[in-house]
Scaffold this motif. Structure first.
Motif, PDB file in Angstrom:
ATOM      1  N   SER A  14       0.697  -1.141   0.107  1.00 48.68           N
ATOM      2  CA  SER A  14      -0.119  -0.140  -0.111  1.00 48.68           C
ATOM      3  C   SER A  14       0.898   1.215   0.196  1.00 48.68           C
ATOM      4  N   ILE A  15       1.931   1.223   0.644  1.00 46.51           N
ATOM      5  CA  ILE A  15       2.870   2.410   0.642  1.00 46.51           C
ATOM      6  C   ILE A  15       3.475   2.648  -0.896  1.00 46.51           C
ATOM      7  N   MET A  16       4.008   1.353  -1.466  1.00 47.07           N
ATOM      8  CA  MET A  16       4.174   1.564  -2.839  1.00 47.07           C
ATOM      9  C   MET A  16       3.298   2.020  -3.583  1.00 47.07           C
ATOM     10  N   LEU A  17       2.102   1.627  -3.623  1.00 47.00           N
ATOM     11  CA  LEU A  17       0.949   2.418  -4.210  1.00 47.00           C
ATOM     12  C   LEU A  17       0.662   3.760  -4.046  1.00 47.00           C
ATOM     13  N   TYR A  18       0.885   4.184  -2.882  1.00 45.36           N
ATOM     14  CA  TYR A  18       0.669   5.520  -2.401  1.00 45.36           C
ATOM     15  C   TYR A  18       2.006   6.090  -3.212  1.00 45.36           C
ATOM     16  N   GLN A  19       3.101   5.825  -3.203  1.00 44.64           N
ATOM     17  CA  GLN A  19       4.317   6.565  -4.074  1.00 44.64           C
ATOM     18  C   GLN A  19       3.875   6.676  -5.231  1.00 44.64           C
ATOM     19  N   TRP A  20       3.692   5.595  -5.924  1.00 40.99           N
ATOM     20  CA  TRP A  20       3.234   5.322  -7.440  1.00 40.99           C
ATOM     21  C   TRP A  20       2.173   6.653  -7.680  1.00 40.99           C
ATOM     22  N   ASP A  21       0.904   6.457  -7.031  1.00 47.09           N
ATOM     23  CA  ASP A  21      -0.266   7.397  -7.282  1.00 47.09           C
ATOM     24  C   ASP A  21       0.217   8.868  -7.085  1.00 47.09           C
ATOM     25  N   ILE A  22       1.032   9.292  -6.042  1.00 49.31           N
ATOM     26  CA  ILE A  22       1.302  10.892  -5.816  1.00 49.31           C
ATOM     27  C   ILE A  22       2.669  11.333  -6.301  1.00 49.31           C
ATOM     28  N   GLY A  23       3.483  10.157  -6.569  1.00 53.45           N
ATOM     29  CA  GLY A  23       4.751  10.603  -6.908  1.00 53.45           C
ATOM     30  C   GLY A  23       5.257  10.818  -8.313  1.00 53.45           C
ATOM     31  N   GLY A  24       4.353  10.291  -9.141  1.00 53.06           N
ATOM     32  CA  GLY A  24       4.395  10.248 -10.522  1.00 53.06           C
ATOM     33  C   GLY A  24       5.590   9.561 -11.074  1.00 53.06           C
ATOM     34  N   LEU A  25       5.960   8.459 -10.310  1.00 49.50           N
ATOM     35  CA  LEU A  25       7.079   7.567 -10.733  1.00 49.50           C
ATOM     36  C   LEU A  25       6.584   6.029 -11.597  1.00 49.50           C
ATOM     37  N   SER A  26       7.406   5.611 -12.172  1.00 50.92           N
ATOM     38  CA  SER A  26       6.996   4.638 -12.860  1.00 50.92           C
ATOM     39  C   SER A  26       6.745   3.132 -12.065  1.00 50.92           C
ATOM     40  N   GLU A  27       6.480   2.405 -12.451  1.00 53.69           N
ATOM     41  CA  GLU A  27       6.397   1.047 -11.358  1.00 53.69           C
ATOM     42  C   GLU A  27       7.688   0.493 -11.180  1.00 53.69           C
ATOM     43  N   GLU A  28       8.282   0.553 -12.023  1.00 54.05           N
ATOM     44  CA  GLU A  28       9.879   0.078 -12.109  1.00 54.05           C
ATOM     45  C   GLU A  28      10.614   0.953 -11.033  1.00 54.05           C
ATOM     46  N   TYR A  34      12.310   1.003  -3.228  1.00 51.13           N
ATOM     47  CA  TYR A  34      11.746   0.843  -2.134  1.00 51.13           C
ATOM     48  C   TYR A  34      12.568   0.025  -1.303  1.00 51.13           C
ATOM     49  N   SER A  35      12.788   0.625  -0.286  1.00 41.68           N
ATOM     50  CA  SER A  35      13.687  -0.176   0.961  1.00 41.68           C
ATOM     51  C   SER A  35      13.379  -0.027   2.274  1.00 41.68           C
ATOM     52  N   GLU A  36      11.799   0.088   2.396  1.00 41.20           N
ATOM     53  CA  GLU A  36      11.330   0.140   3.750  1.00 41.20           C
ATOM     54  C   GLU A  36      11.289  -1.152   4.556  1.00 41.20           C
ATOM     55  N   CYS A  37      11.435  -2.349   3.875  1.00 41.02           N
ATOM     56  CA  CYS A  37      11.217  -3.650   4.205  1.00 41.02           C
ATOM     57  C   CYS A  37      12.587  -4.383   4.282  1.00 41.02           C
ATOM     58  N   LYS A  38      12.963  -4.871   5.236  1.00 40.18           N
ATOM     59  CA  LYS A  38      14.256  -5.652   5.386  1.00 40.18           C
ATOM     60  C   LYS A  38      14.074  -7.506   5.191  1.00 40.18           C
ATOM     61  N   ASP A  39      12.760  -7.651   5.257  1.00 45.26           N
ATOM     62  CA  ASP A  39      12.364  -9.287   5.229  1.00 45.26           C
ATOM     63  C   ASP A  39      12.204  -9.411   3.865  1.00 45.26           C
ATOM     64  N   LYS A  40      13.332 -10.049   3.008  1.00 49.18           N
ATOM     65  CA  LYS A  40      13.120 -10.440   1.652  1.00 49.18           C
ATOM     66  C   LYS A  40      11.726 -10.998   1.130  1.00 49.18           C
ATOM     67  N   GLU A  41      11.335 -12.217   2.060  1.00 54.32           N
ATOM     68  CA  GLU A  41       9.974 -12.736   1.553  1.00 54.32           C
ATOM     69  C   GLU A  41       8.918 -11.813   1.548  1.00 54.32           C
ATOM     70  N   VAL A  42       8.799 -10.828   2.567  1.00 57.75           N
ATOM     71  CA  VAL A  42       7.786  -9.931   2.682  1.00 57.75           C
ATOM     72  C   VAL A  42       7.810  -8.840   1.802  1.00 57.75           C
ATOM     73  N   LEU A  43       9.054  -8.464   1.363  1.00 58.90           N
ATOM     74  CA  LEU A  43       9.407  -7.564   0.278  1.00 58.90           C
ATOM     75  C   LEU A  43       8.831  -8.161  -1.022  1.00 58.90           C
ATOM     76  N   GLU A  44       9.238  -9.362  -1.224  1.00 64.57           N
ATOM     77  CA  GLU A  44       8.894  -9.972  -2.740  1.00 64.57           C
ATOM     78  C   GLU A  44       7.419 -10.093  -2.763  1.00 64.57           C
ATOM     79  N   ARG A  45       6.766 -10.465  -1.711  1.00 63.82           N
ATOM     80  CA  ARG A  45       5.287 -10.373  -1.931  1.00 63.82           C
ATOM     81  C   ARG A  45       4.699  -9.045  -1.863  1.00 63.82           C
ATOM     82  N   ALA A  46       5.240  -8.198  -1.339  1.00 59.92           N
ATOM     83  CA  ALA A  46       4.782  -6.569  -1.272  1.00 59.92           C
ATOM     84  C   ALA A  46       4.778  -6.186  -2.905  1.00 59.92           C
ATOM     85  N   LYS A  47       6.005  -6.488  -3.166  1.00 59.54           N
ATOM     86  CA  LYS A  47       6.327  -5.988  -4.858  1.00 59.54           C
ATOM     87  C   LYS A  47       5.167  -6.468  -5.749  1.00 59.54           C
TER      88      LYS A  47
END
Length: 140
Positions: A14-28, A34-47
């Motif tokens: 949801s944070i990534m979606l927020y950044q994408w929505d208001i930041g004008g950044l591409s998905e890539e 994005y570096s807010e998450c240190k757990d690789k499994e969680v980060l992969e699922r989030a992405k």
């Protein structure tokens, strides 16, 4: 993956979606920076969640629009609330993808809204819309 990890992945998506929505950044750009998450499994699922929701935003938004108050648009929603809703609605529309029970998806969205929603009314709004989406999907 534990339920706690799934909720954490939803939060980061949801944070990534927020950044994408208001930041004008591409998905890539969002995914690579994005570096807010240190757990690789969680980060992969989030992405994975973020990319799937971003790809289907038009479809998801059309579902959300059906349940907004008269005169409201997606754009009128607070950006973080919009991100939380998009993520949860996408998961409710695609239960086979992330293999989570609908009530867990709704509960996690409401809990995220309690901490990250942009209004004290955010959890109630998100719960109401997701409940309607869930009931509609259940009756199909």
């Amino acid at each position: 993956m534990t339920n706690k990890q799934k909720r954490e992945a939803r939060l980061h998506a949801s944070i990534m979606l927020y950044q994408w929505d208001i930041g004008g950044l591409s998905e890539e750009e969002v995914v690579s920076s994005y570096s807010e998450c240190k757990d690789k499994e969680v980060l992969e699922r989030a992405k994975k969640l973020f990319l799937k929701v971003a790809k289907d935003t038009e479809k998801v938004d059309s579902v959300i629009k059906k349940y907004l108050k008269k005169g409201w648009t997606i754009e009128k929603l607070y950006p973080q609330d919009r991100a939380i809703l998009r993520l949860a609605v996408w998961e409710l529309l695609n239960p086979q993808e992330m293999q989570s029970p609908p009530l867990a998806i709704i509960n996690d969205a409401v809990e995220i809204a309690k901490s990250y929603g942009e209004s004290e009314k955010s959890p109630k709004l998100i719960n109401a819309i997701l409940d309607k989406v869930f009931r509609e999907r259940k009756s199909e």
